[in-house]
Scaffold this active site. Structure first.
Site, short mmCIF file in Angstrom:
data_model
loop_
_atom_site.label_atom_id
_atom_site.label_comp_id
_atom_site.label_asym_id
_atom_site.label_seq_id
_atom_site.Cartn_x
_atom_site.Cartn_y
_atom_site.Cartn_z
CG HIS A 187 -1.98 -1.00 1.20
ND1 HIS A 187 -3.12 -0.90 1.96
CD2 HIS A 187 -2.12 -2.16 0.50
CE1 HIS A 187 -3.90 -1.93 1.74
NE2 HIS A 187 -3.32 -2.72 0.86
CD GLU A 210 -2.08 4.25 3.03
OE1 GLU A 210 -3.26 4.46 3.32
OE2 GLU A 210 -1.71 3.42 2.16
#
Length: 152
Positions: free
Chosen positions: A54, A56
């Site tokens: 992901h 992040e």
């Protein structure tokens, strides 16, 4: 709020690069206390066949490596979509002080919509400030367009 909107506009442009690999168009950036971008990433889950890839997580990894630090206290994480539970856990472990995001995720969000893991008082670390909904409409549209094309 204006500085967040400018940064989010740039991040929306970065998120569009994920479309080239068939990944969900989400982008994240880690900024130092002065607002300088340390690391930027997009989702690469499909490209890399990695369920943890992901934006992040990748931005946090890159920032930690660039700074030689695992503790990113005082730093801001900006992301186009409200983080999921996995990313929220990584954000708290990185000791990010401020989280700024665009679109709310009513299905899997963990920063105030479905869950609020980043501010959970029972955890040893939490985000001090969460700002959601920055350029929400533009961030949401990017995701809506992506999923409508995939369903066709």
């Amino acid at each position: 709020m204006a500085e967040h909107e400018e940064a989010m506009e740039r991040l929306i442009q970065v998120a569009q690069h994920a479309l080239e690999t068939g990944d969900v168009p989400v982008a994240a950036a880690v900024m130092d206390p002065e607002g300088f971008v340390i690391a930027t990433a997009t989702n690469t889950k499909e490209r890399d066949s990695d369920p943890t890839a992901h934006a992040e997580i990748l931005a946090l990894r890159a920032a930690g490596k660039a700074l030689g630090l695992a503790n990113l206290q005082g730093h801001t994480l900006m992301v186009t979509l409200e983080p999921c539970v996995m990313c929220a856990g990584a954000i708290t472990q990185a000791r990010i002080s401020q989280l700024v995001f665009g679109a709310w995720d009513d299905k899997a969000g963990a920063a105030g919509s479905k869950h609020d893991l980043v501010r959970d008082r029972t955890l040893p670390h939490r985000v001090e400030e969460v700002i959601g909904g920055v350029l929400e409409e533009q961030c949401s549209r990017l995701l809506t367009d992506f999923f409508s094309i995939r369903k066709s």
